[in-house]
Motif scaffolding. Sequence first.
Motif: not given
Length: 225
Positions: A112-122
């Motif tokens: 959630l932190a790296y892909q969801g927030f970091g990459h903006g996937l949500g």
Amino acid sequence: MSGPPTSADTGRGRFITLEGGEGTGKSTQQGRLAAWLRDQGLTVVETREPGGSPGAEQIRDLLVTGEAGRWDAMTETLLHFAARRDHFVRTIQPALAAGTWVVSDRFADSTLAYQGFGHGLGRAPVEALYRLVLDDFTPDLTLILDLPAQAGLDRARQRIGDSGAAEDRYESMDESFHERLYEGFRDIARREPGRCRLIDASGSEDAVAAAIRNAVADRFQDLSP
Ligand code: TMP
């Protein structure tokens, strides 16, 4: 005791995860926490993500080496969940069923932190994959090591410089990516206060270890700090 019903309430082993950005000292603290739990008479397995089972360690290589942009955000997320499923089925579940405590250096909050927030996937795709892969399984306790992104990156890049480590794909992502995931971890801690404890990781190694022991003893009241 606070938090949702978990494996802790069914007499099985308990699942503790350590989370945080780069250079927050998770791996060192994992070793110290596991040693302390063993001193309390518990059987403990130390594991990590991505990785923690032979198949997941192979997937890890695809994720932590190579060019920063080699995967798009969704592909990267699917690879993390593929590794996690194998880790869960082959390592975590059998250990918990045998009454062993499992301490993992990272788990699904990192996605959630790296892909969801970091990459903006949500949040939505990460949560949907979580349900598909893990159903209602959750850690009994998540310790989020809190250190401003730049301070952690400086530590992590120093370590890579010293060892010439090849696993530098995430460290090579830009500073704004690391700022976003730092805020992501804080958001996770705010939303799930029953499961998550934010640990100030700016102090000495001993101070952080003591804060972690206090949080664990507070969550599992049959342990004393
Ligand atoms: P490590 O350096 O803590 O061993 O973790 C490897 C890298 O993988 C780290 O930079 C964070 C990243 N990561 C994700 O981006 N998503 C995930 O779901 C996990 C578990 C790790």
